[in-house]
Design a protein around this motif. Structure first.
Motif, short mmCIF file in Angstrom:
data_model
loop_
_atom_site.label_atom_id
_atom_site.label_comp_id
_atom_site.label_asym_id
_atom_site.label_seq_id
_atom_site.Cartn_x
_atom_site.Cartn_y
_atom_site.Cartn_z
N ASN A 1 -4.01 -1.46 7.35
CA ASN A 1 -3.23 -2.67 7.60
C ASN A 1 -2.24 -2.49 8.73
O ASN A 1 -1.87 -3.47 9.38
CB ASN A 1 -2.57 -3.14 6.31
N GLY B 1 0.81 -1.21 0.00
CA GLY B 1 0.00 0.00 0.00
C GLY B 1 0.84 1.25 0.00
O GLY B 1 0.54 2.23 -0.70
N SER C 1 -5.25 2.33 2.67
CA SER C 1 -5.08 0.88 2.77
C SER C 1 -3.89 0.54 3.67
O SER C 1 -3.98 -0.37 4.51
CB SER C 1 -4.87 0.28 1.39
#
Length: 62
Positions: A38, A26, A34
């Motif tokens: 994460n 990402g 994103s």
């Protein structure tokens, strides 16, 4: 398939490793939302791992 449970250290370690891979991917592709999500997911997995290891070390000391 029932081979691993969410409470196993191996499952959580794979979870953290996968999240870390998505963070790198990402970030590389400038997908900051994103990557950020994460990072949070990896932290959740890290806390789960810490709890599993802490629980395991307290039972082995008895």
């Amino acid at each position: 398939m029932g081979r691993l449970t969410g409470q196993s250290a191996l499952y959580q370690a794979m979870n953290v490793a996968g999240a870390a891979g998505f963070v790198v991917n990402g970030w590389w592709h400038r997908a900051v939302p994103s990557a950020s999500l994460n990072v949070v997911w990896a932290l959740i997995g890290g806390v789960a791992l810490w709890r599993i290891w802490r629980k395991g070390s307290s039972t082995s000391a008895m």
